[in-house]
Write a protein that holds these residues in place. Structure first.
Motif, PDB file in Angstrom:
ATOM      1  N   THR A  77      69.140  94.647  47.889  1.00  0.00           N
ATOM      2  CA  THR A  77      69.304  94.144  46.532  1.00  0.00           C
ATOM      3  C   THR A  77      68.411  92.930  46.291  1.00  0.00           C
ATOM      4  O   THR A  77      67.758  92.813  45.246  1.00  0.00           O
ATOM      5  CB  THR A  77      70.777  93.788  46.279  1.00  0.00           C
ATOM      6  OG1 THR A  77      71.574  94.966  46.431  1.00  0.00           O
ATOM      7  CG2 THR A  77      70.982  93.212  44.882  1.00  0.00           C
ATOM      8  N   GLU A  78      68.368  92.025  47.263  1.00  0.00           N
ATOM      9  CA  GLU A  78      67.498  90.861  47.125  1.00  0.00           C
ATOM     10  C   GLU A  78      66.029  91.263  47.091  1.00  0.00           C
ATOM     11  O   GLU A  78      65.251  90.727  46.299  1.00  0.00           O
ATOM     12  CB  GLU A  78      67.735  89.888  48.278  1.00  0.00           C
ATOM     13  CG  GLU A  78      68.992  89.061  48.129  1.00  0.00           C
ATOM     14  CD  GLU A  78      68.938  87.789  48.954  1.00  0.00           C
ATOM     15  OE1 GLU A  78      69.633  86.839  48.602  1.00  0.00           O
ATOM     16  OE2 GLU A  78      68.187  87.743  49.948  1.00  0.00           O
ATOM     17  N   ALA A  79      65.657  92.208  47.945  1.00  0.00           N
ATOM     18  CA  ALA A  79      64.256  92.625  48.005  1.00  0.00           C
ATOM     19  C   ALA A  79      63.816  93.282  46.694  1.00  0.00           C
ATOM     20  O   ALA A  79      62.687  93.073  46.227  1.00  0.00           O
ATOM     21  CB  ALA A  79      64.039  93.574  49.180  1.00  0.00           C
ATOM     22  N   LEU A  80      64.699  94.068  46.100  1.00  0.00           N
ATOM     23  CA  LEU A  80      64.385  94.739  44.830  1.00  0.00           C
ATOM     24  C   LEU A  80      64.477  93.793  43.636  1.00  0.00           C
ATOM     25  O   LEU A  80      63.952  94.082  42.567  1.00  0.00           O
ATOM     26  CB  LEU A  80      65.346  95.903  44.608  1.00  0.00           C
ATOM     27  CG  LEU A  80      65.248  97.099  45.555  1.00  0.00           C
ATOM     28  CD1 LEU A  80      66.398  98.070  45.300  1.00  0.00           C
ATOM     29  CD2 LEU A  80      63.904  97.800  45.395  1.00  0.00           C
ATOM     30  N   ARG A  81      65.181  92.684  43.823  1.00  0.00           N
ATOM     31  CA  ARG A  81      65.493  91.729  42.756  1.00  0.00           C
ATOM     32  C   ARG A  81      66.378  92.352  41.677  1.00  0.00           C
ATOM     33  O   ARG A  81      66.440  91.884  40.557  1.00  0.00           O
ATOM     34  CB  ARG A  81      64.221  91.111  42.160  1.00  0.00           C
ATOM     35  CG  ARG A  81      63.484  90.230  43.156  1.00  0.00           C
ATOM     36  CD  ARG A  81      62.244  89.582  42.580  1.00  0.00           C
ATOM     37  NE  ARG A  81      61.253  90.568  42.214  1.00  0.00           N
ATOM     38  CZ  ARG A  81      60.856  90.815  40.971  1.00  0.00           C
ATOM     39  NH1 ARG A  81      61.335  90.115  39.969  1.00  0.00           N
ATOM     40  NH2 ARG A  81      59.944  91.738  40.729  1.00  0.00           N
ATOM     41  N   GLN A  82      67.100  93.371  42.063  1.00  0.00           N
ATOM     42  CA  GLN A  82      68.101  94.000  41.214  1.00  0.00           C
ATOM     43  C   GLN A  82      68.946  94.924  42.092  1.00  0.00           C
ATOM     44  O   GLN A  82      68.490  95.362  43.149  1.00  0.00           O
ATOM     45  CB  GLN A  82      67.461  94.823  40.095  1.00  0.00           C
ATOM     46  CG  GLN A  82      66.695  96.058  40.577  1.00  0.00           C
ATOM     47  CD  GLN A  82      66.118  96.853  39.418  1.00  0.00           C
ATOM     48  OE1 GLN A  82      65.527  96.293  38.501  1.00  0.00           O
ATOM     49  NE2 GLN A  82      66.293  98.163  39.452  1.00  0.00           N
ATOM     50  N   ALA A  92      63.773  83.842  41.966  1.00  0.00           N
ATOM     51  CA  ALA A  92      64.684  82.713  42.050  1.00  0.00           C
ATOM     52  C   ALA A  92      65.089  82.446  43.489  1.00  0.00           C
ATOM     53  O   ALA A  92      64.940  83.298  44.367  1.00  0.00           O
ATOM     54  CB  ALA A  92      65.925  82.987  41.200  1.00  0.00           C
ATOM     55  N   MET A  93      65.639  81.257  43.739  1.00  0.00           N
ATOM     56  CA  MET A  93      66.047  80.887  45.087  1.00  0.00           C
ATOM     57  C   MET A  93      67.437  81.421  45.442  1.00  0.00           C
ATOM     58  O   MET A  93      67.800  81.490  46.613  1.00  0.00           O
ATOM     59  CB  MET A  93      66.023  79.357  45.262  1.00  0.00           C
ATOM     60  CG  MET A  93      66.800  78.565  44.224  1.00  0.00           C
ATOM     61  SD  MET A  93      68.604  78.532  44.451  1.00  0.00           S
ATOM     62  CE  MET A  93      68.723  77.568  45.938  1.00  0.00           C
ATOM     63  N   GLY A  94      68.211  81.799  44.455  1.00  0.00           N
ATOM     64  CA  GLY A  94      69.531  82.354  44.690  1.00  0.00           C
ATOM     65  C   GLY A  94      69.857  83.423  43.682  1.00  0.00           C
ATOM     66  O   GLY A  94      69.192  83.537  42.645  1.00  0.00           O
ATOM     67  N   LEU A  95      70.889  84.231  43.974  1.00  0.00           N
ATOM     68  CA  LEU A  95      71.210  85.393  43.132  1.00  0.00           C
ATOM     69  C   LEU A  95      69.949  86.207  42.880  1.00  0.00           C
ATOM     70  O   LEU A  95      69.706  86.689  41.771  1.00  0.00           O
ATOM     71  CB  LEU A  95      71.848  84.938  41.814  1.00  0.00           C
ATOM     72  CG  LEU A  95      73.168  84.169  41.953  1.00  0.00           C
ATOM     73  CD1 LEU A  95      73.618  83.634  40.590  1.00  0.00           C
ATOM     74  CD2 LEU A  95      74.263  85.032  42.565  1.00  0.00           C
ATOM     75  N   LYS A  96      69.153  86.366  43.923  1.00  0.00           N
ATOM     76  CA  LYS A  96      67.829  86.971  43.791  1.00  0.00           C
ATOM     77  C   LYS A  96      67.875  88.399  43.268  1.00  0.00           C
ATOM     78  O   LYS A  96      66.935  88.860  42.622  1.00  0.00           O
ATOM     79  CB  LYS A  96      67.124  86.945  45.143  1.00  0.00           C
ATOM     80  CG  LYS A  96      66.802  85.557  45.668  1.00  0.00           C
ATOM     81  CD  LYS A  96      66.105  85.627  47.027  1.00  0.00           C
ATOM     82  CE  LYS A  96      65.772  84.243  47.556  1.00  0.00           C
ATOM     83  NZ  LYS A  96      65.120  84.295  48.895  1.00  0.00           N
ATOM     84  N   GLY A  97      68.961  89.101  43.548  1.00  0.00           N
ATOM     85  CA  GLY A  97      69.048  90.495  43.149  1.00  0.00           C
ATOM     86  C   GLY A  97      69.822  90.739  41.879  1.00  0.00           C
ATOM     87  O   GLY A  97      70.232  91.871  41.604  1.00  0.00           O
ATOM     88  N   SER A  98      70.009  89.707  41.063  1.00  0.00           N
ATOM     89  CA  SER A  98      70.838  89.846  39.865  1.00  0.00           C
ATOM     90  C   SER A  98      70.058  90.316  38.644  1.00  0.00           C
ATOM     91  O   SER A  98      70.643  90.489  37.565  1.00  0.00           O
ATOM     92  CB  SER A  98      71.524  88.519  39.537  1.00  0.00           C
ATOM     93  OG  SER A  98      70.572  87.520  39.223  1.00  0.00           O
ATOM     94  N   ALA A  99      68.751  90.528  38.783  1.00  0.00           N
ATOM     95  CA  ALA A  99      67.925  91.031  37.673  1.00  0.00           C
ATOM     96  C   ALA A  99      68.079  90.181  36.419  1.00  0.00           C
ATOM     97  O   ALA A  99      68.183  90.695  35.303  1.00  0.00           O
ATOM     98  CB  ALA A  99      68.259  92.494  37.370  1.00  0.00           C
ATOM     99  N   SER A 100      68.061  88.862  36.594  1.00  0.00           N
ATOM    100  CA  SER A 100      68.262  87.949  35.461  1.00  0.00           C
ATOM    101  C   SER A 100      66.937  87.624  34.773  1.00  0.00           C
ATOM    102  O   SER A 100      66.554  86.457  34.619  1.00  0.00           O
ATOM    103  CB  SER A 100      68.954  86.673  35.946  1.00  0.00           C
ATOM    104  OG  SER A 100      70.187  86.961  36.545  1.00  0.00           O
ATOM    105  N   HIS A 101      66.253  88.660  34.343  1.00  0.00           N
ATOM    106  CA  HIS A 101      64.920  88.523  33.760  1.00  0.00           C
ATOM    107  C   HIS A 101      64.975  87.951  32.340  1.00  0.00           C
ATOM    108  O   HIS A 101      66.021  87.937  31.688  1.00  0.00           O
ATOM    109  CB  HIS A 101      64.228  89.884  33.700  1.00  0.00           C
ATOM    110  CG  HIS A 101      64.006  90.515  35.035  1.00  0.00           C
ATOM    111  ND1 HIS A 101      63.111  90.035  35.945  1.00  0.00           N
ATOM    112  CD2 HIS A 101      64.568  91.621  35.613  1.00  0.00           C
ATOM    113  CE1 HIS A 101      63.111  90.802  37.028  1.00  0.00           C
ATOM    114  NE2 HIS A 101      63.992  91.767  36.845  1.00  0.00           N
ATOM    115  N   ASP A 102      63.815  87.512  31.863  1.00  0.00           N
ATOM    116  CA  ASP A 102      63.647  87.230  30.442  1.00  0.00           C
ATOM    117  C   ASP A 102      63.566  88.551  29.681  1.00  0.00           C
ATOM    118  O   ASP A 102      63.141  89.585  30.237  1.00  0.00           O
ATOM    119  CB  ASP A 102      62.362  86.448  30.186  1.00  0.00           C
ATOM    120  CG  ASP A 102      62.445  84.999  30.623  1.00  0.00           C
ATOM    121  OD1 ASP A 102      63.368  84.660  31.386  1.00  0.00           O
ATOM    122  OD2 ASP A 102      61.565  84.216  30.223  1.00  0.00           O
TER     123      ASP A 102
END
Length: 404
Positions: free
Chosen positions: A42-47, A197-207
């Motif tokens: 999840t972190e590697a994919l950033r989602q 991001a440095m944390g919650l990297k896989g949360s897909a919190s994009h613009d």
């Protein structure tokens, strides 16, 4: 042009109930091992990966507050706490995406029925994301609706979403600016690849960017509809009457609590078999470790009691038939925020106790630490903001948070 504005009896009968609140909580707990195994991916994919998106929709855990007419659970507030802590313990990034799905499903209940049917008629398991910052978007009224433009950051879980909610200031009926909310399908907005991001990297919190997108009138509502309201019929579920921005902070706080519980549990599993390189003694022999473990666990217990207490207080108020006062809404937000502070303390305690081995990326404790650091930056987790609002209301000053 829509020719039908309400589900027919046959359509309602064909929509299968997602399950009881208790069943959804158990499904979340059952899903946790798979989410933990996918945390690195999840972190590697950033989602969250596709398998996780399918699991969310299959289990229906995001449908806690969806109305029963669309197959939702109409769950009590505590159920969301239990779902979010279970997910947060396993994977903070996935939990951060799912809490958006749960919260924005809840908000959709305040949109016109026609908008709800746009989302849920053909896909009751639709995933929703969104961002509720009005002063960075712009909208103008046109025939039949609005034209919306803007760029919004931190749209968590947007890569998984079928629809997203946005806010913008628009000219109101009295000539003053109005905080209006907009419902937009995924084909009408552009996801910008910004979430590094440095944390919650896989949360897909994009613009997310919108450029002159038409939003029909029925897919808009105002911030007033997100506040607490009177019951419209006997026995109406309390989640349909709650102050939604206030409860959003409770659910975000529950996610942070889950991350903290995962961090402490990970530390306990690691420390029980650890030998100090300096002394060759078992780390569990050191009394300083005993103090740190006890303090971390006490922080977690206090945080969970605060979160449950906020849920129970709001439930009691709404079930009594009245609406929460300014002080009660401010207190609910402040207590949920303070629970997040206690959760952060618990993570920091075990992080400091873990020593140098915790800093490696391969150590899950480092992920929990970074996830908590990121989660603690959410506006609902800002203690100064929440404390000031509660304190001023207690001292007789007007409430200063327009969303509450």
């Amino acid at each position: 042009m829509r020719t039908q504005t309400a589900l027919s009896h046959e359509e309602m009968s064909a929509i299968e109930c997602v399950g009881t609140p208790e069943e959804l909580v158990e499904r979340a707990r059952g899903l946790a091992p798979a989410l933990r195994e996918r945390a690195v991916e999840t972190e590697a994919l950033r989602q969250p990966p596709e398998a996780t998106r399918q699991d969310i929709q299959r289990t229906g855990i995001h449908r806690l507050f969806q109305p029963a007419r669309f197959g939702g659970a109409d769950a009590p507030f505590r159920a969301a706490v239990d779902v979010m802590t279970a997910l947060g313990q396993a994977c903070g990034s996935t939990a951060w995406a799912v809490v958006q799905n749960i919260s924005h499903n809840s908000m959709m209940c305040r949109w016109p029925l026609e908008a709800q049917e746009d989302v849920w008629r053909s896909n009751p398991a639709a995933l929703l994301s969104g961002i509720l910052i009005p002063n960075i978007g712009r909208a103008r009224r046109v025939d039949g609706g609005y034209v919306l433009s803007g760029r919004w950051p931190f749209v968590s879980g947007v890569s998984l979403a079928d629809w997203a909610l946005f806010t913008a200031f628009t000219p109101g009926p009295d000539g003053q600016e109005e905080d209006r909310h907009f419902l937009v399908p995924k084909g009408d907005y552009q996801i910008l690849d910004t979430w590094y991001a440095m944390g919650l990297k896989g949360s897909a919190s994009h613009d997310v960017s919108l450029d002159e997108v038409f939003v029909p009138e029925h897919r808009t509502t105002t911030i007033d509809n997100m506040r607490a309201r009177e019951a419209r019929y006997p026995g109406e579920p309390i989640n349909l009457r709650a102050p939604l921005y206030c409860m959003f902070g409770v659910f975000i706080g529950s996610t942070a609590l889950g991350i903290a519980e995962g961090a402490v549990q990970t530390y306990l599993e690691q420390v029980r078999g650890r030998i100090s390189r300096a002394s060759s003694r078992a780390v569990t022999d050191f009394s300083t470790q005993h103090v740190k473990v006890a303090e971390a666990l006490a922080n977690l217990k206090a945080a969970r009691l605060l979160i449950y207490g906020a849920c129970d207080q709001m439930t009691e108020i709404l079930e009594s038939g009245r609406l929460p006062t300014d002080e009660e809404r401010a207190r609910c937000r402040a207590e949920a925020t303070f629970a997040g502070q206690l959760s952060t303390r618990a993570v920091n305690i075990v992080w400091d106790a873990a020593g140098g081995g915790a800093i490696y990326d391969r150590n899950p404790l480092s992920r929990y630490f970074c996830d908590m650091s990121a989660a603690n930056r959410h506006i609902t987790q800002n203690w100064d903001v929440s404390a000031i609002t509660h304190g001023r209301v207690v001292l007789g000053l007007p409430i200063d948070n327009p969303t509450l």
